[in-house]
Design a protein around this motif. Structure first.
Motif, PDB file in Angstrom:
ATOM      1  N   GLY A  27       0.692  -4.150 -38.236  1.00 50.58           N
ATOM      2  CA  GLY A  27       0.218  -3.989 -39.608  1.00 50.58           C
ATOM      3  C   GLY A  27       1.027  -4.809 -40.608  1.00 50.58           C
ATOM      4  O   GLY A  27       2.244  -5.010 -40.460  1.00 50.58           O
ATOM      5  N   PHE A  71       4.621  -0.352 -48.024  1.00 50.86           N
ATOM      6  CA  PHE A  71       3.376   0.220 -47.528  1.00 50.86           C
ATOM      7  C   PHE A  71       2.982  -0.542 -46.268  1.00 50.86           C
ATOM      8  O   PHE A  71       2.716  -1.752 -46.314  1.00 50.86           O
ATOM      9  CB  PHE A  71       2.271   0.128 -48.577  1.00 50.86           C
ATOM     10  CG  PHE A  71       2.632   0.762 -49.896  1.00 50.86           C
ATOM     11  CD1 PHE A  71       2.392   2.115 -50.123  1.00 50.86           C
ATOM     12  CD2 PHE A  71       3.225   0.011 -50.901  1.00 50.86           C
ATOM     13  CE1 PHE A  71       2.725   2.691 -51.337  1.00 50.86           C
ATOM     14  CE2 PHE A  71       3.556   0.582 -52.113  1.00 50.86           C
ATOM     15  CZ  PHE A  71       3.312   1.933 -52.330  1.00 50.86           C
ATOM     16  N   SER A  98       0.460  -1.052 -43.081  1.00 53.31           N
ATOM     17  CA  SER A  98      -0.916  -0.790 -42.640  1.00 53.31           C
ATOM     18  C   SER A  98      -0.959  -0.503 -41.139  1.00 53.31           C
ATOM     19  O   SER A  98       0.052  -0.633 -40.435  1.00 53.31           O
ATOM     20  CB  SER A  98      -1.813  -1.979 -42.984  1.00 53.31           C
ATOM     21  OG  SER A  98      -1.351  -3.158 -42.344  1.00 53.31           O
ATOM     22  N   ARG A  99      -2.111  -0.151 -40.632  1.00 54.80           N
ATOM     23  CA  ARG A  99      -2.259   0.257 -39.235  1.00 54.80           C
ATOM     24  C   ARG A  99      -2.219  -0.940 -38.300  1.00 54.80           C
ATOM     25  O   ARG A  99      -2.587  -2.056 -38.656  1.00 54.80           O
ATOM     26  CB  ARG A  99      -3.568   1.021 -39.054  1.00 54.80           C
ATOM     27  CG  ARG A  99      -3.693   2.274 -39.898  1.00 54.80           C
ATOM     28  CD  ARG A  99      -5.006   2.992 -39.626  1.00 54.80           C
ATOM     29  NE  ARG A  99      -5.094   3.458 -38.238  1.00 54.80           N
ATOM     30  CZ  ARG A  99      -6.135   4.131 -37.744  1.00 54.80           C
ATOM     31  NH1 ARG A  99      -7.179   4.405 -38.518  1.00 54.80           N
ATOM     32  NH2 ARG A  99      -6.144   4.530 -36.485  1.00 54.80           N
ATOM     33  N   ARG A 120      -1.196   4.648 -41.228  1.00 50.52           N
ATOM     34  CA  ARG A 120      -0.511   4.009 -42.352  1.00 50.52           C
ATOM     35  C   ARG A 120       0.777   4.781 -42.658  1.00 50.52           C
ATOM     36  O   ARG A 120       0.811   5.992 -42.544  1.00 50.52           O
ATOM     37  CB  ARG A 120      -1.404   3.961 -43.592  1.00 50.52           C
ATOM     38  CG  ARG A 120      -2.623   3.086 -43.430  1.00 50.52           C
ATOM     39  CD  ARG A 120      -3.443   3.062 -44.716  1.00 50.52           C
ATOM     40  NE  ARG A 120      -4.593   2.194 -44.607  1.00 50.52           N
ATOM     41  CZ  ARG A 120      -5.783   2.575 -44.170  1.00 50.52           C
ATOM     42  NH1 ARG A 120      -5.971   3.841 -43.784  1.00 50.52           N
ATOM     43  NH2 ARG A 120      -6.777   1.723 -44.097  1.00 50.52           N
ATOM     44  N   THR A 131       4.344   4.985 -45.340  1.00 51.65           N
ATOM     45  CA  THR A 131       4.997   4.638 -46.598  1.00 51.65           C
ATOM     46  C   THR A 131       6.495   4.835 -46.427  1.00 51.65           C
ATOM     47  O   THR A 131       6.945   5.937 -46.082  1.00 51.65           O
ATOM     48  CB  THR A 131       4.490   5.510 -47.753  1.00 51.65           C
ATOM     49  OG1 THR A 131       3.070   5.321 -47.905  1.00 51.65           O
ATOM     50  CG2 THR A 131       5.184   5.145 -49.052  1.00 51.65           C
TER      51      THR A 131
END
Length: 463
Positions: free
Chosen positions: A375, A402, A404-405, A418, A420
């Motif tokens: 990600g 952040f 992502s997948r 996902r 954080t």
């Protein structure tokens, strides 16, 4: 005619009387002169002599003053020649306005004569000290176009390396993270009563990274950095696996050490900042995959780790790299606002997809995974720095990323989500001398996916 004779006779009588009184007047004057005190006469004569001496001395002093004026004029000519020779006329013109403001005579209204000078001995009005010289003195400090130095707490420094300078920066980073995972396999009769098995895991990871970074100033606005890390990681997993029928916890330990992913960064200062004006520094970083990636190590899986019921699903040896080529583009900004400096970063990291990836599975050999892409990561951070004195400064900031997948063959992996990552950063800097500085940063994880503690020590050395 008779009248005229009477007039002439009167005039003749007056003349005769004047001639007769002349001896009397002369005698009176002589008598008065003879009556003056001799001591007083001597004082008058002495005072006259002193006045004559003072007049002679004043004439000599006036002559000396004229000679000093001529010498002063000659020195001023020589001084102006020297200023022109070393190029200070431009500075004098630039600061002429301030010299004019310092001279009260320069502020007089055009066409109006300046006030007359006070007579000698007159009292001077308070606050009206005479201006000794109207020529500008001193040298205006050169304008520094470089951003102010603050204690660095992020990966990207704010001050670039000067042109032709080489900075060697050894660093050490210690990171510790722990996480708990509970997996429930079964069904509930009523809420709070579970029939089935429970998989409880505690994962504790310790990572130590020693790195050497080289920064070289290509120009006063551009620098190139190359960083070579060495990673030593250790992971302890305490678990009670499902479908085992045991109440005993098991400890599974993995470790790994070796060179990490080498990376190179190019930075460029975009503008000329200043007081109450921000500085912007754009940068681009490229990361290799020289470290041991997760697909090279052997995993303890019998079928698939996502559907694992018998193996641990963990690698037998910890990787030292991410396994993906990456490119990151970002901008760093600094805003001086005396007595603090605000700064921050904004960046985006892209992981390139790997084609035809396979992994090693314990007891099953190679397992084909297909196309895998980690990600991408968007990162934003902000902070503020305060200089305590000429050598020490502190900084505090917050960084949030952040993630992502992860995708496999164009589809998100079932086990990926996902994330954080938030960290509170506190840093300090101490400059030993012009060539060596000590930087210490403490990072505290705010979110569950972030390492609990990260300590970084860096020592930039100017060669």
């Amino acid at each position: 005619m008779y009248r005229n004779g009477r007039v002439m006779q009167a005039r003749t009588c007056a003349s005769a009387l004047a001639l007769a009184a002349l001896p009397l007047w002369v005698g009176a004057c002589l008598a008065q002169e003879s009556s003056v005190d001799p001591a007083l006469r001597e004082k008058i004569e002495a005072q006259g002599k002193r006045i004559d001496a003072m007049r002679s001395r004043m004439a000599e002093q006036l002559a000396e003053l004229e000679q000093m004026k001529r010498e002063l004029a000659a020195q001023e000519v020589q001084y102006n020649d020297l200023r022109r020779a070393i190029g200070l006329n431009a500075l004098e013109e630039a600061r002429g306005g301030s010299a004019a403001l310092a001279d009260p005579r320069a502020q007089a209204v055009p066409g109006q004569e300046p006030p007359p000078a006070p007579p000698p001995g007159a009292p001077t009005a308070p606050g009206s000290a005479p201006v000794v010289a109207t020529q500008p003195v001193g040298r205006r400090p050169e304008q520094d176009e470089r951003p102010p130095e603050v204690a660095p707490i992020f990966d990207q420094p704010g001050v670039l390396t000067p042109r032709g300078k080489l900075i060697l920066e050894p660093s050490y980073q210690y990171g510790y993270s722990s996480s708990d995972r509970v997996a429930l396999v079964g069904y509930t009769v009523i809420p709070a009563i579970l029939i089935g098995l429970v998989d409880v895991r505690q994962v504790k990871t310790t990572t130590q990274t020693g790195a050497v970074a080289f920064r070289y100033g290509l120009t006063n606005r551009m620098e190139l950095e190359v960083r070579v890390p060495y990673v030593d990681t250790h992971t302890d997993t305490i678990s009670r696996e499902i479908f085992t029928g045991t109440a005993q916890d098991r400890l599974f330990t993995t470790s790994g050490k070796g060179i990490g992913d080498i990376e190179a960064t190019l930075r460029y200062q975009l503008n000329d900042g200043g007081a109450d004006k921000p500085y912007y520094i754009g940068w681009f970083r490229a990361k290799s995959r020289t470290g041991r990636d997760p697909f090279e190590v052997t995993s303890d899986c019998v079928t698939r780790c996502v559907e694992n019921f018998t193996g641990t699903g963990l690698p037998l040896r910890s990787p030292t790299g991410t396994g993906f080529y990456s490119a990151q583009l970002g901008v760093t900004w600094l805003y001086p606002s005396d007595p603090v400096v605000f700064f921050g970063n904004l960046s985006y990291l892209h992981n390139f997809e790997r084609k035809n990836v396979s992994r090693n599975v314990l007891g099953a050999g190679k397992q084909f995974l297909g196309d895998v892409k980690a990600g991408d990561i968007a990162d934003i951070s902000i902070g503020m720095g305060l200089s305590l004195n000429e050598k020490a400064s502190i900084s505090i900031g917050y960084d949030q990323a952040f993630v992502s997948r992860t995708t496999q063959n164009g589809h998100p992996l079932p086990g990926s989500a996902r994330a954080t990552l938030g960290s509170l950063l506190i840093g300090g800097s101490y400059r030993f001398n012009d060539k060596e500085t000590l930087n210490v940063t403490l990072g505290v994880g705010i979110t569950r996916d972030t390492p609990d503690t990260t300590v970084t020590v860096r020592v930039p050395i100017t060669l």
